[in-house]
Design an enzyme around this catalytic site. Sequence first.
Site, PDB file in Angstrom:
ATOM      1  N   LYS A  31       5.228  19.399  -5.151  1.00  0.00           N
ATOM      2  CA  LYS A  31       5.644  19.863  -3.823  1.00  0.00           C
ATOM      3  C   LYS A  31       6.683  20.982  -3.945  1.00  0.00           C
ATOM      4  O   LYS A  31       6.682  21.937  -3.169  1.00  0.00           O
ATOM      5  CB  LYS A  31       6.202  18.689  -3.021  1.00  0.00           C
ATOM      6  CG  LYS A  31       5.110  17.677  -2.675  1.00  0.00           C
ATOM      7  CD  LYS A  31       5.678  16.353  -2.235  1.00  0.00           C
ATOM      8  CE  LYS A  31       4.577  15.384  -1.821  1.00  0.00           C
ATOM      9  NZ  LYS A  31       5.043  14.022  -1.621  1.00  0.00           N
TER      10      LYS A  31
ATOM     11  N   GLY B  43       1.981   8.188   4.842  1.00  0.00           N
ATOM     12  CA  GLY B  43       1.360   7.284   5.802  1.00  0.00           C
ATOM     13  C   GLY B  43       0.215   7.973   6.529  1.00  0.00           C
ATOM     14  O   GLY B  43       0.166   9.204   6.626  1.00  0.00           O
TER      15      GLY B  43
ATOM     16  N   GLY C 226       0.818  -1.223   0.000  1.00  0.00           N
ATOM     17  CA  GLY C 226       0.000   0.000   0.000  1.00  0.00           C
ATOM     18  C   GLY C 226       0.842   1.260   0.000  1.00  0.00           C
ATOM     19  O   GLY C 226       0.355   2.373   0.168  1.00  0.00           O
TER      20      GLY C 226
ATOM     21  N   GLU D 277       0.891   3.491  -5.311  1.00  0.00           N
ATOM     22  CA  GLU D 277      -0.436   3.302  -5.888  1.00  0.00           C
ATOM     23  C   GLU D 277      -0.356   2.332  -7.061  1.00  0.00           C
ATOM     24  O   GLU D 277       0.727   2.095  -7.605  1.00  0.00           O
ATOM     25  CB  GLU D 277      -0.967   4.650  -6.353  1.00  0.00           C
ATOM     26  CG  GLU D 277      -1.115   5.583  -5.164  1.00  0.00           C
ATOM     27  CD  GLU D 277      -1.802   6.877  -5.528  1.00  0.00           C
ATOM     28  OE1 GLU D 277      -2.554   6.883  -6.511  1.00  0.00           O
ATOM     29  OE2 GLU D 277      -1.574   7.857  -4.811  1.00  0.00           O
TER      30      GLU D 277
END
Length: 415
Positions: free
Chosen positions: A198, A295, A180, A183
């Site tokens: 970013k 996370g 996980g 993606e």
Amino acid sequence: MTTKHTTIGLFGFGCVGSGLYEVFQQNPTLQAQIKKIGVKHPDKKRSLPASYFTFNKNEILEDESINVIVELIDDADEAFIIVSEALQRGKHVVTANKKMLANHFQTLIDLAKKNNVSLLYEAAVGGSIPIIRTLEEYYNNDTLTQLDGILNGTTNYILTKTLNEQKSYDEVLKEAQALGFAESNPTMDVQAFDPKFKLVILLAHAFGVIVRPEQLFNYGIEQLSQHDIRFAKQRDYAIKLVASAAIVHHKIQAFVLPKFVPQNDSFYAVNNEFNAVQVSAAFSDKQLLTGKGAGSFPTAAAVLSDISALRYNYAYEYHKLNKHLKPEIDNNAFIHIYLRYSNSDVFEKLQFETVNEEYRSKGYNYIIGSISLQQLIDADLLNRRDVFVAAIEEVPHQSKKTTIDSTIKLAESIH
Ligand SMILES: NC(=O)c1ccc[n+]([C@@H]2O[C@H](COP(=O)([O-])OP(=O)(O)OC[C@H]3O[C@@H](n4cnc5c(N)ncnc54)[C@H](OP(=O)(O)O)[C@@H]3O)[C@@H](O)[C@H]2O)c1
């Protein structure tokens, strides 16, 4: 206006949204409450009663008792619609959506200002690392000269495992997807779009410039091969995907590129899903911030910090944006690179300024030298499977364009 009690309309109940809910449960003293959660799929099983959820965004946006919208969905276009509407309705917004922000930065900043509300997005860059507020507040009056960041947890995880566990790039990517971490469509990460979004956000707070994502060059790790990994190991380099920005002669050089980093580099030991940002400033010199870049809980922690900041009416002031001097993006700077290729036709399109080292062997050739970023972009060879480019530290070069024979000898001695 003081936001006395925070009533939240939350959009998204995935990895970060559900993490935020959990964090709220564990902090009962927070003077904030999640009133409604907007999600997409009616048939999905939820960990909370159905009455918490809505599939109609207007139920949240039109609710006048909701004064804060927390936007944590994975659809940047829909997020833009939700966030714009929320700001226009005079609601504060907290978001983690870097793609939405990078694509509509000026519009959203203007909307927040016009409606006298805050738009906060600490979680959008570097996960749990408090970099935006640090740039806004701590470096407010210090002139920054350079900013470098490992800003993508997925690729840092892949690069760490590929280098340390003798696994191929494809193997580690599959493993990261199963865990996980990555993606199912990892394009945004492995092609370095995510760290570029970013970087767009950081440029505004660090150097006072708002750019379109298309203005910045990004090159990811998709083409990384066993040859490149062996090259790194033989010289004890780590490989990192680094977003870089520097002010040179009043212009900004900014791009995202993989980099071979030596053991004495601050980024060398930043591993797995950890992110790091190194800021170089005129007075405070170099400083490194590091922490979990992705996370559920680390990202939720940054969202929570923004929600808490709203209680004292916190809003970014964009001190540097308001300065008259607007640095421009400059792609003409020379960068020092490692270029691995299989067919020498790449040189028809490239003119190296200096060559420090060159190696040719059946199927594996590389050259190390300086080239302008603009030339690299114009050459249009970076989508080729047989080419991999990474920044590398500059070793003192010999004469301009050293002879191939002598450098082949040098290269062979380390293979
Ligand atoms: N995951 C991370 O570590 C991390 C780190 C930093 C920033 N972020 C950012 O945080 C945001 C959320 O990421 P995530 O990992 O939590 O995503 P996720 O696990 O894929 O969850 C996405 C959530 O958004 C909802 N959603 C999607 N489209 C929607 C729509 N049109 N209207 C309402 N809800 C919609 C989904 O609804 P359903 O539940 O019905 O499917 C789901 O609950 C993204 O912008 C991401 O870039 C994530």
